[in-house]
Design a protein around this motif. Structure first.
Motif, PDB file in Angstrom:
ATOM      1  N   SER A  18    -106.425 -19.530 -65.445  1.00 14.90           N
ATOM      2  CA  SER A  18    -107.082 -19.850 -66.731  1.00 14.90           C
ATOM      3  C   SER A  18    -106.969 -18.675 -67.690  1.00 14.90           C
ATOM      4  N   ARG A  52     -98.913 -21.175 -65.670  1.00  9.62           N
ATOM      5  CA  ARG A  52     -97.827 -20.970 -66.621  1.00  9.62           C
ATOM      6  C   ARG A  52     -97.561 -19.496 -66.972  1.00  9.62           C
ATOM      7  N   ALA A  77    -100.462 -11.956 -67.779  1.00 10.50           N
ATOM      8  CA  ALA A  77    -100.618 -11.535 -69.184  1.00 10.50           C
ATOM      9  C   ALA A  77    -101.197 -10.131 -69.286  1.00 10.50           C
ATOM     10  N   ALA A 133    -103.578  -6.691 -68.621  1.00  9.16           N
ATOM     11  CA  ALA A 133    -105.002  -6.358 -68.410  1.00  9.16           C
ATOM     12  C   ALA A 133    -105.905  -7.497 -68.870  1.00  9.16           C
ATOM     13  N   ASP A 134    -106.995  -7.670 -68.165  1.00  3.80           N
ATOM     14  CA  ASP A 134    -107.969  -8.712 -68.520  1.00  3.80           C
ATOM     15  C   ASP A 134    -108.791  -8.231 -69.717  1.00  3.80           C
ATOM     16  N   LEU A 135    -108.410  -8.698 -70.903  1.00  8.75           N
ATOM     17  CA  LEU A 135    -109.063  -8.214 -72.121  1.00  8.75           C
ATOM     18  C   LEU A 135    -110.464  -8.784 -72.281  1.00  8.75           C
ATOM     19  N   PHE A 141    -109.790   2.213 -64.093  1.00  8.93           N
ATOM     20  CA  PHE A 141    -109.162   0.953 -63.669  1.00  8.93           C
ATOM     21  C   PHE A 141    -107.689   1.180 -63.322  1.00  8.93           C
ATOM     22  N   TYR A 144    -103.383  -0.497 -60.849  1.00 12.70           N
ATOM     23  CA  TYR A 144    -101.917  -0.398 -60.973  1.00 12.70           C
ATOM     24  C   TYR A 144    -101.344   0.854 -60.310  1.00 12.70           C
ATOM     25  N   VAL A 187     -95.273 -16.510 -68.982  1.00 16.09           N
ATOM     26  CA  VAL A 187     -95.704 -15.298 -69.683  1.00 16.09           C
ATOM     27  C   VAL A 187     -95.675 -14.073 -68.764  1.00 16.09           C
ATOM     28  N   ALA A 228     -99.275  -5.052 -68.651  1.00 22.82           N
ATOM     29  CA  ALA A 228     -99.111  -4.536 -67.286  1.00 22.82           C
ATOM     30  C   ALA A 228     -98.402  -5.549 -66.384  1.00 22.82           C
ATOM     31  N   PHE A 268     -98.719  -3.866 -75.223  1.00 20.74           N
ATOM     32  CA  PHE A 268     -99.645  -2.718 -75.270  1.00 20.74           C
ATOM     33  C   PHE A 268     -99.903  -2.271 -76.714  1.00 20.74           C
ATOM     34  N   ASP A 306     -98.478   1.332 -69.738  1.00 16.28           N
ATOM     35  CA  ASP A 306     -99.000   1.971 -68.527  1.00 16.28           C
ATOM     36  C   ASP A 306     -98.554   1.202 -67.293  1.00 16.28           C
TER      37      ASP A 306
HETATM   38  O1  T3D Z   1    -107.939  -1.145 -68.392  1.00 23.25           O
HETATM   39  C1  T3D Z   1    -106.759  -1.502 -68.489  1.00 23.25           C
HETATM   40  O2  T3D Z   1    -106.249  -2.273 -67.680  1.00 23.25           O
HETATM   41  C2  T3D Z   1    -105.934  -0.979 -69.645  1.00 23.25           C
HETATM   42  C3  T3D Z   1    -104.538  -1.314 -69.424  1.00 23.25           C
HETATM   43  C4  T3D Z   1    -103.918  -2.170 -70.223  1.00 23.25           C
HETATM   44  C5  T3D Z   1    -102.600  -2.680 -69.812  1.00 23.25           C
HETATM   45  C6  T3D Z   1    -102.235  -3.958 -70.538  1.00 23.25           C
HETATM   46  O3  T3D Z   1    -101.776  -4.847 -69.876  1.00 23.25           O
HETATM   47  S1  T3D Z   1    -102.438  -4.000 -72.213  1.00 23.25           S
HETATM   48  C7  T3D Z   1    -101.872  -5.618 -72.635  1.00 23.25           C
HETATM   49  C8  T3D Z   1    -102.893  -6.678 -72.342  1.00 23.25           C
HETATM   50  N1  T3D Z   1    -102.357  -8.002 -72.573  1.00 23.25           N
HETATM   51  C9  T3D Z   1    -102.263  -8.525 -73.789  1.00 23.25           C
HETATM   52  O4  T3D Z   1    -102.573  -7.915 -74.800  1.00 23.25           O
HETATM   53  C10 T3D Z   1    -101.793  -9.960 -73.880  1.00 23.25           C
HETATM   54  C11 T3D Z   1    -102.918 -10.844 -74.433  1.00 23.25           C
HETATM   55  N2  T3D Z   1    -102.500 -12.226 -74.443  1.00 23.25           N
HETATM   56  C12 T3D Z   1    -101.721 -12.717 -75.422  1.00 23.25           C
HETATM   57  O5  T3D Z   1    -101.320 -12.053 -76.346  1.00 23.25           O
HETATM   58  C13 T3D Z   1    -101.367 -14.165 -75.300  1.00 23.25           C
HETATM   59  O6  T3D Z   1    -102.284 -14.785 -74.426  1.00 23.25           O
HETATM   60  C14 T3D Z   1     -99.930 -14.372 -74.747  1.00 23.25           C
HETATM   61  C15 T3D Z   1     -98.903 -14.005 -75.832  1.00 23.25           C
HETATM   62  C16 T3D Z   1     -99.680 -13.519 -73.503  1.00 23.25           C
HETATM   63  C17 T3D Z   1     -99.744 -15.863 -74.389  1.00 23.25           C
HETATM   64  O7  T3D Z   1    -100.087 -16.661 -75.488  1.00 23.25           O
HETATM   65  P1  T3D Z   1    -100.331 -18.217 -75.291  1.00 23.25           P
HETATM   66  O8  T3D Z   1    -100.525 -18.791 -76.668  1.00 23.25           O
HETATM   67  O9  T3D Z   1     -99.232 -18.771 -74.463  1.00 23.25           O
HETATM   68  O10 T3D Z   1    -101.666 -18.373 -74.423  1.00 23.25           O
HETATM   69  P2  T3D Z   1    -103.172 -18.135 -74.912  1.00 23.25           P
HETATM   70  O11 T3D Z   1    -103.738 -19.394 -75.454  1.00 23.25           O
HETATM   71  O12 T3D Z   1    -103.273 -16.931 -75.772  1.00 23.25           O
HETATM   72  O13 T3D Z   1    -103.886 -17.786 -73.512  1.00 23.25           O
HETATM   73  C18 T3D Z   1    -104.350 -18.803 -72.636  1.00 23.25           C
HETATM   74  C19 T3D Z   1    -105.699 -18.368 -72.109  1.00 23.25           C
HETATM   75  O14 T3D Z   1    -105.526 -17.134 -71.370  1.00 23.25           O
HETATM   76  C20 T3D Z   1    -106.675 -18.047 -73.231  1.00 23.25           C
HETATM   77  O15 T3D Z   1    -107.973 -18.376 -72.774  1.00 23.25           O
HETATM   78  P3  T3D Z   1    -108.778 -19.653 -73.377  1.00 23.25           P
HETATM   79  O16 T3D Z   1    -108.811 -19.478 -74.855  1.00 23.25           O
HETATM   80  O17 T3D Z   1    -107.942 -20.837 -72.968  1.00 23.25           O
HETATM   81  O18 T3D Z   1    -110.105 -19.586 -72.713  1.00 23.25           O
HETATM   82  C21 T3D Z   1    -106.560 -16.552 -73.375  1.00 23.25           C
HETATM   83  O19 T3D Z   1    -107.696 -15.937 -73.916  1.00 23.25           O
HETATM   84  C22 T3D Z   1    -106.363 -16.128 -71.922  1.00 23.25           C
HETATM   85  N3  T3D Z   1    -105.681 -14.843 -71.840  1.00 23.25           N
HETATM   86  C23 T3D Z   1    -104.401 -14.589 -72.151  1.00 23.25           C
HETATM   87  N4  T3D Z   1    -104.131 -13.304 -71.965  1.00 23.25           N
HETATM   88  C24 T3D Z   1    -105.264 -12.742 -71.515  1.00 23.25           C
HETATM   89  C25 T3D Z   1    -106.266 -13.722 -71.435  1.00 23.25           C
HETATM   90  N5  T3D Z   1    -107.510 -13.466 -71.029  1.00 23.25           N
HETATM   91  C26 T3D Z   1    -107.778 -12.183 -70.697  1.00 23.25           C
HETATM   92  N6  T3D Z   1    -106.865 -11.190 -70.761  1.00 23.25           N
HETATM   93  C27 T3D Z   1    -105.623 -11.424 -71.159  1.00 23.25           C
HETATM   94  N7  T3D Z   1    -104.715 -10.438 -71.169  1.00 23.25           N
END
Ligand code: T3D
Length: 267
Positions: free
Chosen positions: A26, A62, A66, A68-70, A88, A93, A114, A118, A141, A149
């Motif tokens: 989800s 799917r 994606a 880190a859990d934002l 974390f 990681y 997707v 990370a 990032f 990272d």
């Molecule tokens: O402490 C640490 O860990 C710091 C380290 C950070 C390392 C990192 O990984 S930084 C990068 C973090 N990731 C992101 O910034 C990606 C965020 N997500 C997106 O930009 C988009 O979701 C995608 C482009 C990846 C995909 O878009 P799309 O349109 O296909 O899907 P969506 O509708 O945005 O997402 C579906 C659901 O997943 C949605 O929830 P909802 O609205 O149905 O309840 C969305 O909020 C959730 N989701 C997607 N990515 C994340 C997430 N929830 C939490 N964390 C996420 N990264």
């Protein structure tokens, strides 16, 4: 087939191949504390288990992941807190990625949908990457003002070269399957519907090979990046003595001499 269930990770074992599935669909398999902790535990167990000779890592639903859990950031950020993310990173990681690259058996990333943040880093820690034709990489990032990272500052330039790594990290544009293949980010692209079949065929093939030599090859390739040619060759000579002690080395040579197919046992 044996199945082990954690809260957010599923592990299936079929003979010498284990499939690890990130299971937080989800949120597109975003890395929660639970997922990170369970992945480390599952990978460590598979690394230690001699019966397992190849591992597949993939994501449920799917996404591969994606990143880190934002959603975990929301409450503290709304309260005005400034985070310290290193805790974390170090617990998650920074244990998982070296564990995968140092694991003495091949890890195949079956990359679906997707792959962001990370999630890209963890994909880079796999020894072979097979992507579904609907894969979409995004470093992500920089979009949230962070630096790459989870090992990606080290692994991404080594895999795709500095210019492409910087392009991916600085611009954070989506990289589709065809581009990923051209960049060398993935080994192969296959139709999404056959991703797991293709990954399993590759895993079974690798699992039937001389596992000790495969584990050593991984280690030597990674270690050699910080060595001179002469140093790397000295390490090779020592490691070859070790490989030559394995039953699989003797079997490989005897099978060749006897004009038959080898039966490697992974020891
Ligand atoms: O402490 C640490 O860990 C710091 C380290 C950070 C390392 C990192 O990984 S930084 C990068 C973090 N990731 C992101 O910034 C990606 C965020 N997500 C997106 O930009 C988009 O979701 C995608 C482009 C990846 C995909 O878009 P799309 O349109 O296909 O899907 P969506 O509708 O945005 O997402 C579906 C659901 O997943 C949605 O929830 P909802 O609205 O149905 O309840 C969305 O909020 C959730 N989701 C997607 N990515 C994340 C997430 N929830 C939490 N964390 C996420 N990264």
């Amino acid at each position: 087939m044996a199945t082990e269930t954690y809260e957010q990770v599923l592990v299936e074992r079929r003979e010498a191949v284990a499939t690890v599935r990130m299971n937080n669909p989800s949120r597109l398999n975003a890395f929660t504390w639970t997922l990170a902790r369970e992945l480390v535990g599952a990978m460590q167990a598979l690394s230690d288990d001699e019966a397992v000779r190849a591992v597949i890592l993939t994501g449920e639903g799917r996404a591969f992941s994606a990143g880190a859990d934002l959603s975990a950031f929301e409450e503290p950020y709304r309260r005005g807190e400034r985070p310290k993310l290193s805790e974390f990173l170090e617990a998650g990681y920074n244990r998982l990625v070296p564990l995968m690259t140092e694991m003495p058996k091949p890890v195949i990333g079956a990359l679906n949908g997707v792959v962001a943040g990370a999630g890209v880093s963890v994909a880079l820690a796999c020894d072979q990457r097979i992507a579904a034709d609907d894969v979409s990489f995004n470093m992500a990032f920089v979009r949230i003002g962070l630096i790459p990272d989870a090992g990606s500052t080290y692994l991404l330039p080594r895999v795709v070269g500095m210019a492409r790594a910087l392009e991916m990290a600085l611009l954070s544009d989506k990289v589709d399957a065809e581009t990923a293949l051209r960049y060398g980010l993935v080994n192969r692209v296959v139709p999404a519907a056959s991703l797991m079949d293709e990954a399993t065929v590759l895993a079974e093939r690798l699992a039937a090979m001389p596992t000790v030599a495969i584990g050593m090859t991984k280690r030597l390739f990674h270690d050699a990046t910080t060595k001179t040619l002469r140093e790397a060759m000295a390490v090779e000579a020592k490691a070859q003595d070790e490989a030559a002690q394995t039953d699989d080395h003797i079997e490989g040579v005897m099978a060749f001499l006897e004009k038959r197919g080898p039966e490697f046992k992974g020891r």
